[in-house]
Motif scaffolding. Sequence first.
Motif, PDB file in Angstrom:
ATOM      1  N   ARG A 106       3.403  10.447  -7.119  1.00 49.24           N
ATOM      2  CA  ARG A 106       4.218  10.773  -8.292  1.00 49.24           C
ATOM      3  C   ARG A 106       3.331  11.072  -9.515  1.00 49.24           C
ATOM      4  NH1 ARG A 106       6.114   8.442 -12.718  1.00 49.24           N
ATOM      5  NH2 ARG A 106       4.976   6.542 -12.223  1.00 49.24           N
ATOM      6  N   ILE A 107       2.316  10.237  -9.726  1.00 49.53           N
ATOM      7  CA  ILE A 107       1.434  10.448 -10.878  1.00 49.53           C
ATOM      8  C   ILE A 107       0.687  11.771 -10.717  1.00 49.53           C
ATOM      9  CG2 ILE A 107      -0.576   9.538 -12.099  1.00 49.53           C
ATOM     10  CD1 ILE A 107       0.504   6.712 -11.229  1.00 49.53           C
ATOM     11  N   ALA A 108       0.280  12.086  -9.472  1.00 53.22           N
ATOM     12  CA  ALA A 108      -0.408  13.355  -9.223  1.00 53.22           C
ATOM     13  C   ALA A 108       0.511  14.524  -9.565  1.00 53.22           C
ATOM     14  CB  ALA A 108      -0.855  13.436  -7.766  1.00 53.22           C
ATOM     15  N   PHE A 146       9.291   5.720  -6.904  1.00 48.86           N
ATOM     16  CA  PHE A 146       9.342   4.577  -6.007  1.00 48.86           C
ATOM     17  C   PHE A 146      10.773   4.142  -5.728  1.00 48.86           C
ATOM     18  CE2 PHE A 146       9.927   0.041  -6.007  1.00 48.86           C
ATOM     19  CZ  PHE A 146       9.395  -0.237  -4.771  1.00 48.86           C
ATOM     20  N   TRP A 147      11.659   4.264  -6.718  1.00 47.90           N
ATOM     21  CA  TRP A 147      13.025   3.769  -6.525  1.00 47.90           C
ATOM     22  C   TRP A 147      13.769   4.562  -5.468  1.00 47.90           C
ATOM     23  CZ3 TRP A 147      14.190  -0.901  -7.655  1.00 47.90           C
ATOM     24  CH2 TRP A 147      13.473  -1.539  -8.652  1.00 47.90           C
ATOM     25  N   ASN A 205       0.812  14.890 -13.274  1.00 46.58           N
ATOM     26  CA  ASN A 205      -0.407  15.414 -13.882  1.00 46.58           C
ATOM     27  C   ASN A 205      -0.719  16.826 -13.428  1.00 46.58           C
ATOM     28  OD1 ASN A 205      -1.046  13.270 -15.524  1.00 46.58           O
ATOM     29  ND2 ASN A 205      -1.970  12.139 -13.853  1.00 46.58           N
ATOM     30  N   VAL A 217       0.837  -1.207   0.000  1.00 46.08           N
ATOM     31  CA  VAL A 217       0.000   0.000   0.000  1.00 46.08           C
ATOM     32  C   VAL A 217       0.863   1.245   0.000  1.00 46.08           C
ATOM     33  CG1 VAL A 217      -1.603   1.364   1.364  1.00 46.08           C
ATOM     34  CG2 VAL A 217      -2.005  -1.017   1.046  1.00 46.08           C
ATOM     35  N   ILE A 236      -1.238  18.381 -10.431  1.00 45.99           N
ATOM     36  CA  ILE A 236      -2.418  18.443  -9.574  1.00 45.99           C
ATOM     37  C   ILE A 236      -2.561  19.856  -9.007  1.00 45.99           C
ATOM     38  CG2 ILE A 236      -1.189  17.637  -7.504  1.00 45.99           C
ATOM     39  CD1 ILE A 236      -3.726  16.023  -6.868  1.00 45.99           C
ATOM     40  N   GLU A 240       3.438   5.973  -5.554  1.00 42.85           N
ATOM     41  CA  GLU A 240       3.175   6.024  -6.994  1.00 42.85           C
ATOM     42  C   GLU A 240       2.040   7.000  -7.297  1.00 42.85           C
ATOM     43  OE1 GLU A 240       4.325   4.670 -10.049  1.00 42.85           O
ATOM     44  OE2 GLU A 240       6.098   4.560  -8.787  1.00 42.85           O
ATOM     45  N   ILE A 241       0.998   7.005  -6.462  1.00 45.17           N
ATOM     46  CA  ILE A 241      -0.112   7.934  -6.698  1.00 45.17           C
ATOM     47  C   ILE A 241       0.392   9.367  -6.569  1.00 45.17           C
ATOM     48  CG2 ILE A 241      -2.312   8.770  -5.782  1.00 45.17           C
ATOM     49  CD1 ILE A 241      -3.022   5.895  -5.130  1.00 45.17           C
ATOM     50  N   ILE A 251       3.776   1.537  -1.280  1.00 47.52           N
ATOM     51  CA  ILE A 251       4.263   1.687  -2.655  1.00 47.52           C
ATOM     52  C   ILE A 251       3.186   2.377  -3.491  1.00 47.52           C
ATOM     53  CG2 ILE A 251       4.927   0.463  -4.760  1.00 47.52           C
ATOM     54  CD1 ILE A 251       6.092  -1.729  -3.023  1.00 47.52           C
ATOM     55  N   GLY A 252       1.920   1.946  -3.272  1.00 46.53           N
ATOM     56  CA  GLY A 252       0.813   2.571  -3.988  1.00 46.53           C
ATOM     57  C   GLY A 252       0.744   4.060  -3.714  1.00 46.53           C
ATOM     58  N   ILE A 253       0.932   4.460  -2.456  1.00 47.21           N
ATOM     59  CA  ILE A 253       0.842   5.883  -2.111  1.00 47.21           C
ATOM     60  C   ILE A 253       1.923   6.673  -2.832  1.00 47.21           C
ATOM     61  CG2 ILE A 253       1.180   7.521  -0.222  1.00 47.21           C
ATOM     62  CD1 ILE A 253      -0.249   5.437   1.547  1.00 47.21           C
TER      63      ILE A 253
END
Lengths: 301, 315
Positions: free
Chosen positions: B118-120, B234-235, B123, B109, B125, B115-116, B111-113
């Motif tokens: 980074r994508i935000a 993430f890295w 984009n 989870v 935000i 990544e989200i 890792i998910g945070i």
Amino acid sequence: MELFFQQLTNGLAVGGIYALIALGYTMVYGVMKLINFAHGDLFTIGAFLGLTLLTAMGLTDTLGPVLGILVLALMVMGLVAIIGVILERVAYKPLRKADRLAAVVSALGASIFFQNAVMLIYGARFRVYPHDILPKVAVNILGLEIPLIRIIILSTSLLLMAGLYFFVQKTKTGTAIRAAAIDQGAAKLMGINVNGVISIVFLIGPALGGAAGVMVGMYYGQVNFTMGWMYGLKAFIAAILGGIGNIPGAMLGGLLLGVIEAMGAAYLSIAWKDAIAFVVLILILIVRPTGLLGERVAEKV
Amino acid sequence: MYLCFAVFVLAMAFGPSFLNPYWVDVLNNIGIYAILALSLNFILGHAGMFHMGHAAFFAVGAYVTAILNTMYHIPIVWLMPLSGIAAALFAAIVARPIIHLRGDYLLIVTIGIVEIVRIALVNDIFGVTGGANGIFGIGRPEFFGMKIRRPHQFYYYIWIFLGISVLLFRMLENSRFGRALNCIKEDELAAEGCGINTAHYKLIAFVLGAFWAGMVGNIYASKMMIISPESFSFWESVLYFTIVILGGSGSIPGVILGAFLIVGLPEVFRQFASARMLIFGAAMVIMMIFRPSGILPPLPRTYKLAKENRGGSES
């Protein structure tokens, strides 16, 4: 409605690929309680080996497209399986008794190693798969034009999954795998060769991952040395979505995640496509931490 | 032990004057990673939470500093606590629903945070993060009219902050709070049984680590003057995680040594530019095989009993 069905078939094809990779994660996690972070890179290796065999050996030219791809897939699966077994021997076996985080760091190290090995051999740029292997035709199903490649990918992955399911449920080795997943110690006492089981798991998982790599190469036409990471993460999310350690769960989770992602990309936003899988992950862990097909396991004390 | 420590402090205090700016900059990076790894060590090594998303909090701190500095020209130094608070708030919000997750689930989870986040950022935000290009033109910190801009100045800035972090985390690990966290790490159910509110303690540890990472984000933003989403991928989180585990989870000297190895060694091998990450990955595997509990694991804790309690039942 046209868009919906197109995205549905696209999602199912991509989902089939996720499911194949997810099976490798879920089997390793089931038996060893280890997130094999290097699994996504085995998938990349499969894609690149497929590229080499296609271009350098010209398999499809000598054997014809159907037989050629079949032989190609089998060769890739075999080679990646060998790498998988070596990976387990070198990076995970010495750490079986150590702290779990040590194995996680070892897996991350192996992932960095594989990624950079692929980069050194094939270069850092995108590599293009030959695009004339399969005839570019679309099949008309109920008035809907579906590219042949999607149907091939989905049916091949379903076939492989069905084969694995049969193997795990009906054969003696499969029973041994299931026993080792429930309790390694007890399985050992019952005369099961747990080391052998782990080797088999590291044969099957990477083989399926390698096959998925070839499929991605043929579907998207291009491969890159870093692509295993995102596919690996999403496949792992698929495994959690279905219930980690559960083989039908990984299949269901993979297909479902592929469809959710395709629908999200079409109807919400393409820029946030990669975030959708993570949102699904967080939601499933909050609502149902054991996954869709997982059973609630009592916490070990 | 204390002699070692004294030699180390002296070497770190005067050594850089003999180094060229490039190597001082490497030391600066080592310092930044060491502070980040210390703050992660508090979550991972002491509270035992498998947290692989620390780059997200580092990113929040760096972006808060960058946005407020470039848009409103607030001095960098004032933004440091603000960045920490922003990261801590973000951590408190995201951690609340996931704090009860155990082991690998928490790992995935977090890792998910990251990544989200980074994508935000990519984009753009809220239209303030500058998308994939990031934000540039961030100012320099200034103390009493002295602007910190050269690598040697940054060196003292960063390493004094590292010293403060070591003192703080050392105090925390020996405090009642730190001991409670260790109990939770050893056996969460038993800790709960002893009356420790585990979810509450874990949340505080998580937020505190994020607060510190946010402050480092401020230092990083002003040092680089430009930040972009790829610095918080993430890295990056993997790197901090590796520093903690490889150095010796739960051990402050181990974590600092880990930062030297993980950040410094690839620089030493820069001449083998193309193969060095390959070697790096292999080295991670090999080091874990030979020292699975880290290079400098924490010393076993000994608690002295008060004199009158010793062997009390016989008398």
